[in-house]
Scaffold this motif. Structure first.
Motif, PDB file in Angstrom:
ATOM      1  N   GLU A  93       8.699   8.446   5.105  1.00 59.93           N
ATOM      2  CA  GLU A  93       9.512   9.140   6.119  1.00 59.93           C
ATOM      3  C   GLU A  93       9.775  10.563   5.638  1.00 59.93           C
ATOM      4  OE1 GLU A  93      13.742   8.118   8.017  1.00 59.93           O
ATOM      5  OE2 GLU A  93      12.593   6.336   7.469  1.00 59.93           O
ATOM      6  N   PRO A  94       8.744  11.432   5.712  1.00 61.10           N
ATOM      7  CA  PRO A  94       8.843  12.744   5.059  1.00 61.10           C
ATOM      8  C   PRO A  94       9.938  13.632   5.647  1.00 61.10           C
ATOM      9  CG  PRO A  94       6.800  12.545   6.331  1.00 61.10           C
ATOM     10  CD  PRO A  94       7.432  11.203   6.334  1.00 61.10           C
ATOM     11  N   GLN A  95      10.668  14.286   4.772  1.00 64.14           N
ATOM     12  CA  GLN A  95      11.758  15.182   5.158  1.00 64.14           C
ATOM     13  C   GLN A  95      11.365  16.656   5.025  1.00 64.14           C
ATOM     14  OE1 GLN A  95      14.490  13.829   6.508  1.00 64.14           O
ATOM     15  NE2 GLN A  95      13.476  11.855   6.196  1.00 64.14           N
ATOM     16  N   ALA A  96      10.109  16.899   4.728  1.00 63.99           N
ATOM     17  CA  ALA A  96       9.580  18.263   4.585  1.00 63.99           C
ATOM     18  C   ALA A  96       8.062  18.156   4.723  1.00 63.99           C
ATOM     19  CB  ALA A  96       9.969  18.835   3.223  1.00 63.99           C
ATOM     20  N   PRO A  97       7.374  19.275   4.975  1.00 66.75           N
ATOM     21  CA  PRO A  97       5.903  19.214   5.103  1.00 66.75           C
ATOM     22  C   PRO A  97       5.235  18.568   3.891  1.00 66.75           C
ATOM     23  CG  PRO A  97       6.700  21.313   5.920  1.00 66.75           C
ATOM     24  CD  PRO A  97       7.899  20.617   5.319  1.00 66.75           C
ATOM     25  N   VAL A  98       5.782  18.797   2.698  1.00 67.64           N
ATOM     26  CA  VAL A  98       5.344  18.071   1.495  1.00 67.64           C
ATOM     27  C   VAL A  98       6.534  17.252   1.015  1.00 67.64           C
ATOM     28  CG1 VAL A  98       4.530  18.255  -0.890  1.00 67.64           C
ATOM     29  CG2 VAL A  98       3.751  19.924   0.830  1.00 67.64           C
ATOM     30  N   HIS A  99       6.366  15.952   0.908  1.00 65.77           N
ATOM     31  CA  HIS A  99       7.448  15.093   0.404  1.00 65.77           C
ATOM     32  C   HIS A  99       6.820  13.891  -0.282  1.00 65.77           C
ATOM     33  CE1 HIS A  99      11.389  12.612   1.320  1.00 65.77           C
ATOM     34  NE2 HIS A  99      11.095  12.667   0.030  1.00 65.77           N
ATOM     35  N   PHE A 100       6.845  13.922  -1.612  1.00 65.57           N
ATOM     36  CA  PHE A 100       6.349  12.759  -2.358  1.00 65.57           C
ATOM     37  C   PHE A 100       7.405  12.322  -3.362  1.00 65.57           C
ATOM     38  CE2 PHE A 100       4.574  16.517  -4.495  1.00 65.57           C
ATOM     39  CZ  PHE A 100       4.873  16.293  -5.838  1.00 65.57           C
ATOM     40  N   LEU A 101       7.215  11.099  -3.855  1.00 64.48           N
ATOM     41  CA  LEU A 101       8.149  10.499  -4.810  1.00 64.48           C
ATOM     42  C   LEU A 101       7.429  10.293  -6.130  1.00 64.48           C
ATOM     43  CD1 LEU A 101       9.517   7.667  -2.451  1.00 64.48           C
ATOM     44  CD2 LEU A 101      10.574   9.898  -2.908  1.00 64.48           C
ATOM     45  N   VAL A 102       8.109  10.563  -7.231  1.00 63.35           N
ATOM     46  CA  VAL A 102       7.565  10.288  -8.560  1.00 63.35           C
ATOM     47  C   VAL A 102       8.461   9.252  -9.214  1.00 63.35           C
ATOM     48  CG1 VAL A 102       6.895  11.245 -10.787  1.00 63.35           C
ATOM     49  CG2 VAL A 102       6.644  12.621  -8.710  1.00 63.35           C
ATOM     50  N   VAL A 103       7.856   8.175  -9.661  1.00 67.45           N
ATOM     51  CA  VAL A 103       8.631   7.082 -10.257  1.00 67.45           C
ATOM     52  C   VAL A 103       8.050   6.711 -11.615  1.00 67.45           C
ATOM     53  CG1 VAL A 103       9.113   6.169  -7.938  1.00 67.45           C
ATOM     54  CG2 VAL A 103       7.263   5.178  -9.262  1.00 67.45           C
ATOM     55  N   TYR A 151       3.259   9.593  -1.452  1.00 74.68           N
ATOM     56  CA  TYR A 151       3.949  10.282  -0.358  1.00 74.68           C
ATOM     57  C   TYR A 151       5.017   9.402   0.264  1.00 74.68           C
ATOM     58  CZ  TYR A 151       0.703  14.156  -0.644  1.00 74.68           C
ATOM     59  OH  TYR A 151      -0.006  15.239  -1.091  1.00 74.68           O
ATOM     60  N   ASP A 152       6.144  10.012   0.589  1.00 69.94           N
ATOM     61  CA  ASP A 152       7.251   9.287   1.215  1.00 69.94           C
ATOM     62  C   ASP A 152       6.836   8.854   2.620  1.00 69.94           C
ATOM     63  OD1 ASP A 152      10.602   9.346   0.578  1.00 69.94           O
ATOM     64  OD2 ASP A 152       9.934   8.822   2.587  1.00 69.94           O
ATOM     65  N   PRO A 174       0.807  -1.222   0.000  1.00 67.67           N
ATOM     66  CA  PRO A 174       0.000   0.000   0.000  1.00 67.67           C
ATOM     67  C   PRO A 174       0.838   1.269   0.000  1.00 67.67           C
ATOM     68  CG  PRO A 174      -0.212  -1.181   2.103  1.00 67.67           C
ATOM     69  CD  PRO A 174       0.659  -2.020   1.230  1.00 67.67           C
ATOM     70  N   SER A 175       0.301   2.310  -0.594  1.00 65.13           N
ATOM     71  CA  SER A 175       0.973   3.611  -0.583  1.00 65.13           C
ATOM     72  C   SER A 175      -0.093   4.686  -0.597  1.00 65.13           C
ATOM     73  CB  SER A 175       1.887   3.752  -1.806  1.00 65.13           C
ATOM     74  OG  SER A 175       1.116   3.769  -2.992  1.00 65.13           O
ATOM     75  N   ASN A 176       0.318   5.876  -0.225  1.00 63.20           N
ATOM     76  CA  ASN A 176      -0.581   7.026  -0.227  1.00 63.20           C
ATOM     77  C   ASN A 176      -0.373   7.754  -1.556  1.00 63.20           C
ATOM     78  OD1 ASN A 176      -2.241   9.099   0.470  1.00 63.20           O
ATOM     79  ND2 ASN A 176      -1.091   9.718   2.293  1.00 63.20           N
ATOM     80  N   LYS A 177      -1.208   7.416  -2.525  1.00 63.41           N
ATOM     81  CA  LYS A 177      -1.023   7.884  -3.908  1.00 63.41           C
ATOM     82  C   LYS A 177      -1.340   9.368  -4.053  1.00 63.41           C
ATOM     83  CE  LYS A 177      -3.947   6.736  -7.432  1.00 63.41           C
ATOM     84  NZ  LYS A 177      -4.528   5.844  -8.468  1.00 63.41           N
ATOM     85  N   VAL A 178      -0.507  10.064  -4.805  1.00 68.80           N
ATOM     86  CA  VAL A 178      -0.750  11.475  -5.127  1.00 68.80           C
ATOM     87  C   VAL A 178      -1.257  11.607  -6.557  1.00 68.80           C
ATOM     88  CG1 VAL A 178       0.263  13.786  -5.135  1.00 68.80           C
ATOM     89  CG2 VAL A 178       1.328  12.002  -3.791  1.00 68.80           C
ATOM     90  N   TYR A 179      -0.754  10.749  -7.444  1.00 67.58           N
ATOM     91  CA  TYR A 179      -1.022  10.911  -8.875  1.00 67.58           C
ATOM     92  C   TYR A 179      -0.621   9.616  -9.579  1.00 67.58           C
ATOM     93  CZ  TYR A 179      -0.351  12.513 -13.692  1.00 67.58           C
ATOM     94  OH  TYR A 179      -0.411  12.640 -15.058  1.00 67.58           O
TER      95      TYR A 179
END
Ligand code: 5GP
Ligand code: ZN
Length: 115
Positions: A35-45, A32-33, A18-23
């Motif tokens: 282990e967020p390193q900022a208030p907004v932190h997502f990964l695009v792959v 969303y990552d 499972p993941s918290n999908k943004v797009y």
């Protein structure tokens, strides 16, 4: 679409983890990552398994352009107008998951140079 059976992000893309999908679209997936390193932190792959930035070539570089188009679109949707895009390539640079991904960080002041 090439997939690596042992790859964490290939499993996330397939919905097996499972993941918290943004797009999502045909070619890329954003979430969303954990282990967020900022208030907004997502990964695009890219959905295609590419191990790292060093494996980008004339055959697959269109996927990188596509990821950056997605980043711009997602940030517009999230109303984020200043952000940092990071790619870690290889162990010394801190790459822990060997599936090409772009970190998108926003919502706080960023330092330069990065650590
Ligand atoms: P790297 O260190 O390879 O540049 O980035 C890998 C990122 O993936 C890290 O920021 C880490 O927090 C994130 N990550 C690792 N495992 C998971 C997971 O299972 N789910 C999510 N959403 N992010 C993960
Ligand atoms: Zn993969």
């Amino acid at each position: 679409m090439h997939r690596d059976e042992n790859c964490l992000f290939c499993k996330i893309i397939a919905g097996e983890i499972p993941s918290n999908k943004v797009y999502e679209d045909d070619l890329c997936y954003a979430f969303y990552d954990i282990e967020p390193q900022a208030p907004v932190h997502f990964l695009v792959v890219p959905k295609e398994h590419i191990c790292c930035a060093a494996a980008i070539n004339g055959e697959n570089s269109g996927l990188v352009a596509h990821c950056f188009e997605a980043i711009a679109k997602i940030c517009r949707q999230l109303d984020v107008d200043s952000y940092r895009v990071v790619n870690n390539c290889g162990d010394q640079a801190g790459q822990t998951v060997k599936h090409l991904h772009f970190h998108v960080l926003a919502g706080r002041d960023m330092t330069w140079p990065p650590g």
